[in-house]
Scaffold this motif. Structure first.
Motif, PDB file in Angstrom:
ATOM      1  N   ARG A 148      41.914  40.484  32.917  1.00 15.41           N
ATOM      2  CA  ARG A 148      41.508  41.717  33.601  1.00 15.41           C
ATOM      3  C   ARG A 148      41.573  42.899  32.624  1.00 15.41           C
ATOM      4  O   ARG A 148      40.710  43.776  32.647  1.00 15.41           O
ATOM      5  CB  ARG A 148      42.380  41.991  34.826  1.00 15.41           C
ATOM      6  N   SER A 161      33.417  52.022  35.748  1.00 18.98           N
ATOM      7  CA  SER A 161      33.357  52.335  37.175  1.00 18.98           C
ATOM      8  C   SER A 161      32.044  53.053  37.439  1.00 18.98           C
ATOM      9  O   SER A 161      31.387  53.521  36.499  1.00 18.98           O
ATOM     10  CB  SER A 161      34.532  53.236  37.593  1.00 18.98           C
ATOM     11  N   ASP A 238      34.950  42.670  35.866  1.00 18.48           N
ATOM     12  CA  ASP A 238      35.147  43.666  36.918  1.00 18.48           C
ATOM     13  C   ASP A 238      34.480  44.972  36.503  1.00 18.48           C
ATOM     14  O   ASP A 238      34.894  45.611  35.537  1.00 18.48           O
ATOM     15  CB  ASP A 238      36.644  43.886  37.141  1.00 18.48           C
ATOM     16  N   ASP A 243      38.848  50.354  42.237  1.00 20.96           N
ATOM     17  CA  ASP A 243      39.286  49.661  43.449  1.00 20.96           C
ATOM     18  C   ASP A 243      40.252  48.540  43.085  1.00 20.96           C
ATOM     19  O   ASP A 243      40.493  48.259  41.913  1.00 20.96           O
ATOM     20  CB  ASP A 243      38.091  49.114  44.235  1.00 20.96           C
ATOM     21  N   ASP A 245      40.919  44.559  43.553  1.00 23.52           N
ATOM     22  CA  ASP A 245      40.197  43.335  43.903  1.00 23.52           C
ATOM     23  C   ASP A 245      41.106  42.311  44.562  1.00 23.52           C
ATOM     24  O   ASP A 245      42.317  42.276  44.314  1.00 23.52           O
ATOM     25  CB  ASP A 245      39.598  42.700  42.646  1.00 23.52           C
ATOM     26  N   ASN A 246      40.494  41.453  45.352  1.00 22.53           N
ATOM     27  CA  ASN A 246      41.134  40.228  45.826  1.00 22.53           C
ATOM     28  C   ASN A 246      40.443  39.077  45.114  1.00 22.53           C
ATOM     29  O   ASN A 246      39.375  38.632  45.525  1.00 22.53           O
ATOM     30  CB  ASN A 246      41.003  40.087  47.346  1.00 22.53           C
ATOM     31  N   ASP A 247      41.016  38.634  44.020  1.00 17.42           N
ATOM     32  CA  ASP A 247      40.392  37.616  43.176  1.00 17.42           C
ATOM     33  C   ASP A 247      41.233  36.344  43.212  1.00 17.42           C
ATOM     34  O   ASP A 247      42.389  36.334  42.787  1.00 17.42           O
ATOM     35  CB  ASP A 247      40.265  38.127  41.744  1.00 17.42           C
ATOM     36  N   ASP A 282      45.568  42.919  39.514  1.00 14.66           N
ATOM     37  CA  ASP A 282      45.422  43.462  40.864  1.00 14.66           C
ATOM     38  C   ASP A 282      46.234  42.654  41.866  1.00 14.66           C
ATOM     39  O   ASP A 282      46.428  43.076  43.004  1.00 14.66           O
ATOM     40  CB  ASP A 282      43.944  43.471  41.278  1.00 14.66           C
TER      41      ASP A 282
END
Length: 663
Positions: A148, A161, A238, A243, A245-247, A282
């Protein structure tokens, strides 16, 4: 697989003005004055660096890591491929859960037309290995970077972003195309090689990764390897750090590092780049669905749960392996003897049998150069760069005011490796990257760049020659009249020129922004995509007779009389190298990697400058031919290329400022 597109996923961005070291002073042909001592020549006969502790992953450790990942994957009903590597990239295990998706797709182009690695379908195991290697290779005892983190620092804007319009590229833009499976430096797994089978650094199937789900592994606070997880079949990056994330890949990998996590003081979120904190994960412990400490033991996992998986070229699949102790002869990287390199802190690459792989040697390009580099000149450049590094304040290490730790490589005009040396705890990725940088500077500064690119059988590669000549308004560009650093090449390799000015056209060595992605950067990716495709076919078919592995030399550019091409591990497009001259004649290049890009720039530049002072025979490029003499007209602007960009007050032991000016 001739159209297979480049398969890496982390972009090491040569942030041109916005870079990992902050804004420094760019050298020019002028005679700017400097303040105080500017050479960084602190020298000592005693050690300035701590040597990493003697720790390694055991078979039991690897089993525990896999078991914790399996428990989280089961809790999420998401079968995964889990890979574990040691610090030098040896694959210790690949475990595939029953029902896992066997392949992963590299993120396709938003343009609808895929180029290079965009949209490529690769084995899921190859992705997991690449993610594990990324976590291990980008980290050290002073910094812990995840995939990440890598995603954040390789894109066209930093931080990436929707609100980043107008910001420059990430500080490691292009690094994903390093550690390539075709690299002539990286080692290959060879189960029959006995004690030398596990020397590093090892190659990575997809280069470095930007897909969240790869973390470094630490044991008693010492970096010992990495873990990578592929569960959802998506290998991307990403695009929005604003934000959370739900990864699922990251969730499972985060569970796997329980009790093997990096010290909280060195994770990426404790490190800032130009005032921006980097991202590490995250996922948090509270977001896990299973308790890793209660995970069923590996020995209890049945065939119904999954099994070890053979991956050609990486892992036999028959048994979990223990990792090598970094710094031991068996790891392929160890402390040098005084006879090998006369500095008490120097580490070198070895063959596992006690011999240095890249001790300083003379240039092998006598057919092209009237007076090639001598071994003593190579040694002087390495020694002076190492000394400069030892006084340099690190950008990406904790605690603050740590000394920089990098790898330094020197090559001749044919790309022959003349010497490599490194600091004890320098990140592993910098070994291959420092060599890429040195070769890139030597290649583009030399007389053969245009002819070599035009001689590549890939018409896409060929097209970058006329594009560059048109952009520079010079019909004979790339024939040796200009001295290019990797910072200058980075200027020309961004999807906006100048970097960060959205709406401007791309540099001539980059894809246009509508086509660009970390999987298709331009010339960099076009040069190696055939090698990547051949390697993926080799892994997928597991039949070397009909689908052999890619050779240990990247690119299809013509070979030199030395029997190799000039770019045997690809090019790199972020800063940290300078060409070496004898008078007005190019004789080689020095590359540096492992810290911030401005630090890398300065160490290479001052290392050569000080070696020139020591020897009186090698020097920086004449100011009149440096790339910062080129001014490009674009959209009504006159934009001067950069040569190097040095930190404003870089040293720990002096208060010198503007240390590169006037040299």
């Amino acid at each position: 697989m001739s159209q297979v597109r480049k398969v890496v996923g982390i972009l090491l961005s040569a942030a041109l003005v916005l870079n990992a070291c902050g804004k420094g002073s760019s050298t020019s042909s002028g005679s700017a004055t400097t303040s105080g001592s500017t050479t960084g020549t602190t020298s000592t006969s005693t050690s300035l660096y701590a040597v990493p502790g003697s720790q390694a992953l055991t078979v039991s450790d690897v089993q525990t890591i896999i078991a914790m990942a399996v428990a989280e994957a089961n809790a999420r009903a998401k079968p995964a491929v889990i890979a574990v590597v040691d610090r030098v990239g040896n694959v210790l295990a690949v475990y595939s859960m029953t029902g896992v998706l066997p392949t992963t797709t590299l993120q396709p182009s938003t343009s609808g037309t895929n180029l290079d690695a965009q949209g490529v379908v690769a084995p899921a195991a190859a992705a997991a290995i690449s993610m594990a290697i990324t976590g291990a290779y980008l980290s050290s005892g002073g910094n812990a970077f995840s995939t990440r983190t890598a995603s954040m620092i390789v894109q066209q804007h930093f931080p990436p972003s929707p609100a980043s319009t107008g910001l420059g590229s990430g500080p490691l833009f292009g690094v994903q195309f390093s550690q390539l499976p075709c690299s002539d430096l990286s080692q290959r797994y060879n189960a029959g090689a006995g004690t030398t089978a596990f020397i590093g650094p090892k190659r990575s199937p997809l280069g470095l990764a930007a897909e969240p789900g790869g973390f470094p592994l630490y044991k008693n606070g010492v970096l010992v390897g990495g873990v990578g997880v592929m569960a959802d079949g998506v290998y991307g990056y990403d695009t929005n750090v604003l934000d959370v994330d739900n990864d699922v890949n990251e969730d499972i990998a985060f569970a796997a590092i329980t009790n093997y996590a990096a010290p909280s003081t060195i994770t990426a979120d404790q490190i800032t780049v130009n005032g921006t904190s980097l991202r590490y994960s995250d996922t948090t412990s509270s977001s896990l669905l299973a308790n890793p400490s209660s995970a069923p033991a590996f020995s209890s996992l049945t065939a119904a749960t999954g099994s070890l998986t053979a991956v050609p070229g990486y892992f036999a699949g028959t048994a979990i392996l223990s990792g090598q102790v970094y710094g031991s002869e068996a790891s392929g990287i160890r402390k040098s003897t005084a006879a090998e390199f006369n500095n008490p802190d120097a580490f070198i690459l070895t063959d596992g049998a006690g011999n240095a792989r890249y001790a300083p040697v003379a240039g092998g390009d006598s057919g092209d150069v009237a007076s090639p580099l001598t071994a003593s000149e190579v040694s002087a450049v390495l020694q002076q760069a190492f000394t400069t590094m030892s006084d340099t304040r690190a950008q990406i290490r904790q605690p603050l005011n740590s000394r920089a730790e990098v790898t330094i490589s020197v090559v001749d005009t044919r790309g022959n490796i003349l010497g490599i040396v490194r600091a004890p705890d320098a990140p592993i990725f910098g070994i291959d990257v420092s060599l890429q940088k040195a070769r890139t500077a030597a290649f583009f500064s030399g007389t053969h760049a245009a002819s070599d690119l035009s001689g590549n059988p890939n018409t896409d590669v060929q097209s970058f020659v006329p594009a560059t000549r048109t952009f520079l308004n010079n019909p004979t560009a790339l024939t040796g009249a200009t001295a290019f650093t990797t910072r200058a090449i980075a200027n020309l390799s961004r999807p906006f020129f100048p970097d960060g000015q959205d709406g401007n056209p791309n540099g001539p060595l980059s894809r246009p922004i509508a086509q660009w992605s970390p999987f298709s950067t331009g010339l960099q990716s076009a040069l190696v995509i055939t090698n990547i495709g051949q390697h993926l076919t080799y892994i997928t078919t597991n039949n070397p007779a009909t689908a052999p592995d890619t050779p240990a030399h990247c690119t299809l550019t013509p070979n030199t009389p030395s029997g190799q091409n000039r770019l045997q591990n690809g090019i790199q497009i972020f800063a940290g190298s300078v060409p070496i001259y004898r008078g007005s004649a190019l004789v080689g290049a020095v590359g540096v990697s492992g810290d911030g890009t401005s630090q890398d720039d300065m160490i290479s530049f001052l290392g050569l400058y000080n070696a020139g002072t020591q020897t009186s025979t090698v020097a920086e490029a004449p100011t009149a031919i440096r790339a910062d003499q080129l001014v490009i007209a674009v959209n009504g602007q006159s934009v001067r290329l950069l040569y190097v960009n040095c930190p404003p007050a870089p040293f720990l032991d002096t208060s010198a400022t503007n240390v590169c000016d006037g040299k």
